[in-house]
Scaffold this motif. Structure first.
Motif, mmCIF file in Angstrom:
data_model
loop_
_atom_site.group_PDB
_atom_site.id
_atom_site.type_symbol
_atom_site.label_atom_id
_atom_site.label_comp_id
_atom_site.label_asym_id
_atom_site.label_seq_id
_atom_site.Cartn_x
_atom_site.Cartn_y
_atom_site.Cartn_z
ATOM 1 N N ASN A 53 -20.392 3.733 14.853
ATOM 2 C CA ASN A 53 -20.739 3.794 15.940
ATOM 3 C C ASN A 53 -20.449 2.536 17.252
ATOM 4 O O ASN A 53 -19.879 2.130 16.703
ATOM 5 C CB ASN A 53 -21.792 4.242 16.100
ATOM 6 N N ALA A 54 -20.532 3.213 18.162
ATOM 7 C CA ALA A 54 -20.513 2.802 19.698
ATOM 8 C C ALA A 54 -21.483 1.453 19.431
ATOM 9 O O ALA A 54 -20.860 -0.499 20.068
ATOM 10 C CB ALA A 54 -20.598 3.440 20.535
ATOM 11 N N THR A 55 -22.564 1.845 18.742
ATOM 12 C CA THR A 55 -23.357 0.474 18.438
ATOM 13 C C THR A 55 -22.900 -1.119 17.824
ATOM 14 O O THR A 55 -22.690 -1.742 18.043
ATOM 15 C CB THR A 55 -24.880 1.274 18.373
ATOM 16 N N THR A 77 -28.366 1.639 32.064
ATOM 17 C CA THR A 77 -27.510 1.482 30.613
ATOM 18 C C THR A 77 -28.826 2.324 29.533
ATOM 19 O O THR A 77 -29.152 1.930 29.518
ATOM 20 C CB THR A 77 -26.887 0.969 30.390
ATOM 21 N N PHE A 78 -28.303 2.859 28.320
ATOM 22 C CA PHE A 78 -28.541 2.881 27.185
ATOM 23 C C PHE A 78 -28.869 1.505 26.530
ATOM 24 O O PHE A 78 -28.154 0.554 26.472
ATOM 25 C CB PHE A 78 -27.376 3.836 26.226
ATOM 26 N N SER A 80 -29.139 0.567 23.479
ATOM 27 C CA SER A 80 -28.265 -0.042 22.791
ATOM 28 C C SER A 80 -27.506 -1.384 22.576
ATOM 29 O O SER A 80 -27.924 -2.618 22.682
ATOM 30 C CB SER A 80 -26.833 1.121 21.965
ATOM 31 N N THR A 123 -21.256 -1.303 31.881
ATOM 32 C CA THR A 123 -20.975 -0.068 31.554
ATOM 33 C C THR A 123 -20.255 0.724 32.838
ATOM 34 O O THR A 123 -20.877 0.512 33.858
ATOM 35 C CB THR A 123 -22.479 1.274 30.872
ATOM 36 N N ASP A 149 -18.820 -1.243 28.096
ATOM 37 C CA ASP A 149 -19.545 -0.120 27.374
ATOM 38 C C ASP A 149 -18.851 0.952 27.963
ATOM 39 O O ASP A 149 -19.285 1.365 29.064
ATOM 40 C CB ASP A 149 -20.869 -0.157 27.311
ATOM 41 N N ALA A 151 -18.976 4.165 26.681
ATOM 42 C CA ALA A 151 -19.591 4.832 25.540
ATOM 43 C C ALA A 151 -18.963 7.044 26.530
ATOM 44 O O ALA A 151 -18.951 7.456 25.950
ATOM 45 C CB ALA A 151 -20.932 5.393 25.430
ATOM 46 N N HIS A 152 -19.402 6.522 27.912
ATOM 47 C CA HIS A 152 -19.763 7.774 28.683
ATOM 48 C C HIS A 152 -18.420 8.319 29.583
ATOM 49 O O HIS A 152 -18.110 9.186 29.360
ATOM 50 C CB HIS A 152 -20.221 7.907 30.035
ATOM 51 N N SER A 173 -18.032 5.762 22.406
ATOM 52 C CA SER A 173 -18.771 6.129 21.368
ATOM 53 C C SER A 173 -18.511 7.578 21.134
ATOM 54 O O SER A 173 -18.396 8.505 22.118
ATOM 55 C CB SER A 173 -20.811 6.543 22.441
ATOM 56 N N HIS A 175 -21.205 9.941 20.237
ATOM 57 C CA HIS A 175 -21.269 10.387 18.731
ATOM 58 C C HIS A 175 -21.702 12.012 19.357
ATOM 59 O O HIS A 175 -20.814 12.275 20.402
ATOM 60 C CB HIS A 175 -22.811 9.861 19.937
ATOM 61 N N LYS A 178 -21.633 12.665 22.120
ATOM 62 C CA LYS A 178 -20.554 13.022 24.099
ATOM 63 C C LYS A 178 -18.638 13.432 24.055
ATOM 64 O O LYS A 178 -18.980 14.968 23.358
ATOM 65 C CB LYS A 178 -19.740 11.423 23.172
ATOM 66 N N GLY A 185 -19.746 8.115 16.062
ATOM 67 C CA GLY A 185 -18.015 7.004 15.599
ATOM 68 C C GLY A 185 -18.673 6.543 17.176
ATOM 69 O O GLY A 185 -18.971 6.571 17.822
ATOM 70 N N LYS A 402 -29.988 11.172 22.968
ATOM 71 C CA LYS A 402 -28.785 10.493 23.213
ATOM 72 C C LYS A 402 -28.329 10.971 25.164
ATOM 73 O O LYS A 402 -28.007 12.462 24.543
ATOM 74 C CB LYS A 402 -27.698 9.149 22.879
ATOM 75 N N PRO A 403 -27.924 10.754 26.002
ATOM 76 C CA PRO A 403 -27.215 11.913 26.916
ATOM 77 C C PRO A 403 -25.852 11.869 25.987
ATOM 78 O O PRO A 403 -25.331 11.155 25.646
ATOM 79 C CB PRO A 403 -27.136 10.520 28.054
HETATM 80 C C1 LIG Z 1 -24.428 7.137 23.660
HETATM 81 C C2 LIG Z 1 -24.575 5.732 24.300
HETATM 82 C C3 LIG Z 1 -24.591 4.367 23.383
HETATM 83 C C4 LIG Z 1 -24.613 4.343 21.813
HETATM 84 O O1 LIG Z 1 -22.848 5.112 20.851
HETATM 85 P P1 LIG Z 1 -23.357 5.423 19.357
HETATM 86 O O2 LIG Z 1 -21.835 6.270 19.523
HETATM 87 O O3 LIG Z 1 -24.829 6.638 19.312
HETATM 88 O O4 LIG Z 1 -24.201 3.722 18.717
HETATM 89 C C5 LIG Z 1 -24.287 3.166 24.133
HETATM 90 N N1 LIG Z 1 -24.528 3.076 25.648
HETATM 91 C C6 LIG Z 1 -23.755 4.216 26.322
HETATM 92 C C7 LIG Z 1 -24.321 3.936 27.502
HETATM 93 C C8 LIG Z 1 -24.249 5.622 25.856
HETATM 94 O O5 LIG Z 1 -24.485 6.172 26.402
#
Ligand SMILES: *Cc1c(COP(=O)(O)O)cnc(C)c1O
Length: 403
Positions: A53-55, A77-78, A80, A123, A149, A151-152, A173, A175, A178, A185, A402-403
């Motif tokens: 996962n991204a975290t 931001t998220f 994590s 992010t 980050d 993730a988005h 991410s 997830h 996403k 993942g 999560k978004p």
């Molecule tokens: C979803 C998200 C994460 C975490 O991702 P995971 O894969 O669920 O750990 C981190 N940062 C942002 C901005 C996210 O939206």
């Protein structure tokens, strides 16, 4: 909240059946290797290190770069990134954002750098690229690392190349919610071969040989079944991005001209994966505050959400031991205004129209609705859990928060 975007079952099976036949399910199997090759080609970056996962990807990166002292990150931001910094014994220093794109404000970031600062973790919020040139210049001047980050931001291009190749490394991410999902993942991308090698060691307990442990790593490996899902979804990423765009354009059309509501659009000429439908409600003009709109949409089974309320700097684990949280006025304004609507390829165009119709009728009756909501008390939504009010229909919660 977005519903998972998923390849046809047969496409997943075609990949996963190969793992089943081999009975090879983890520990760097052929599907993970193929996924990494495909990701590095798509993202035009030398190394793509997939993780569970991204975290944990961010956490490995903190360890690999030996970050210490303080790390600056956006408050909006998220949670994590702040959490993994804290867990690594590094102090997260929350920075304010710019109202135009909700990304970290480079000037505010520069002002927070101290001799203890070891990095900036920025992010690309809602997939909008950060001001990468300004941030890189600031970090180069200070001699500190810059990581993203992302993730988005899968599928977003910036300055003629994909997001994925900026800074020392970027973390996506995968997830379920996403734009490219692998159930769960993440992938860390970098052009730095030594860093990629270190990340590969760290994700597998630090093993460099059968019984040789090089560094104190953890288990952040991706399984073959997750890689199969990721590959099947990567095969259709072009269609996904096109479908996302159609939904985003429909939202923009249908929400145009509502006083007090600003629907977020990519900056002119900027690329986007159109995966998030984000609006800001100015309560004074709209006639009802954002929480009221969320309550009313929720009552109609639309899983609209506020994000990233109340901001990292005000979240419980990150409150200062004494005194007030940092004053971050833009973050606080945005946290009061943002409304995130269901979006992405897995939602029907009809549902987008229906949601916009609801918002239009809320706007048309905002003052009466505001009066009714204040009569009934504003705590209903905050005490209701999605699974208690979940409906049949488009907004049924299926994944996490999560978004
Ligand atoms: C979803 C998200 C994460 C975490 O991702 P995971 O894969 O669920 O750990 C981190 N940062 C942002 C901005 C996210 O939206």
């Amino acid at each position: 909240m977005n519903r998972p975007i998923t390849a046809p079952r047969a496409a997943y099976d075609r990949y996963f059946d190969t793992a089943w036949d081999r009975a090879w399910f983890s520990n760097g199997g052929p599907l993970v290797s193929e996924f990494e090759k495909r990701l590095s080609a798509y993202l035009e970056v030398e190394h793509a290190v997939v993780v569970c996962n991204a975290t944990l990807g961010l956490s490995l990166l903190i360890q690999a770069l030996e970050l210490t002292g303080e790390v600056i990150l956006p408050s909006y931001t998220f949670i994590s990134s702040a959490n993994v910094l804290k867990a690594a014994g590094v102090k997260p220093v929350h920075c304010d954002i710019r109202s135009a794109d909700m990304n970290i404000d480079p000037e505010a970031c520069a002002a927070l750098i101290t001799p203890r600062t070891s990095a900036v973790v920025a992010t690309h919020i809602w997939g909008a690229p950060c001001d990468t040139s300004a941030l890189q210049a600031i970090c180069d001047d200070a001699g500190i690392a810059l990581v993203y980050d992302a993730a988005h931001a899968f599928g977003v291009r910036h300055q003629g190349r994909p997001i994925g190749g900026f800074g020392r490394a970027e973390v996506f991410s995968l997830h379920a919610t996403k734009v490219l999902q692998a159930f769960e993942g993440g992938v860390v991308t970098t052009d730095d071969g030594a860093l990629a090698d270190r990340l590969r060691l760290l994700r597998n307990f630090g093993f460099s040989g059968v019984d040789r442990v090089e560094i104190a790593g953890v288990n952040a490996k991706m399984s073959e079944s997750h890689a199969a899902m990721g590959l099947a979804n990567l095969d259709m990423i072009g269609e996904t991005l096109a479908a996302n765009r159609r939904r985003h354009e429909l939202y923009a059309d249908e929400l145009a001209g509502i006083a007090g509501l600003r629907f977020h659009q990519p900056a002119p000429g900027a690329s986007s994966n159109h995966h998030y439908a984000v609006a800001e409600i100015d309560a004074d003009i709209f006639g009802l505050d954002r929480d009221g709109v969320v309550d009313l949409l929720f009552a109609e089974n639309v899983l609209a959400r506020r994000y990233f309320y109340p901001g990292g700097h005000r979240s419980i684990p990150h409150l200062p031991e004494s005194g007030a949280p940092a004053a971050l006025p833009v973050t606080e304004m945005v946290c009061e205004r943002v409304l995130v609507l269901p979006a992405g390829a897995a939602i029907a165009l009809e549902d987008v129209r229906a949601i916009c119709g609801l918002i239009r009728s809320i706007a048309a009756h905002a003052p009466e609705l505001a009066a009714r909501l204040s009569d009934t008390g504003a705590s209903r939504r905050r005490s209701a859990r999605p699974d208690q009010v979940a409906p049949p229909g488009f907004s049924k919660p299926r994944t996490g928060s999560k978004p």
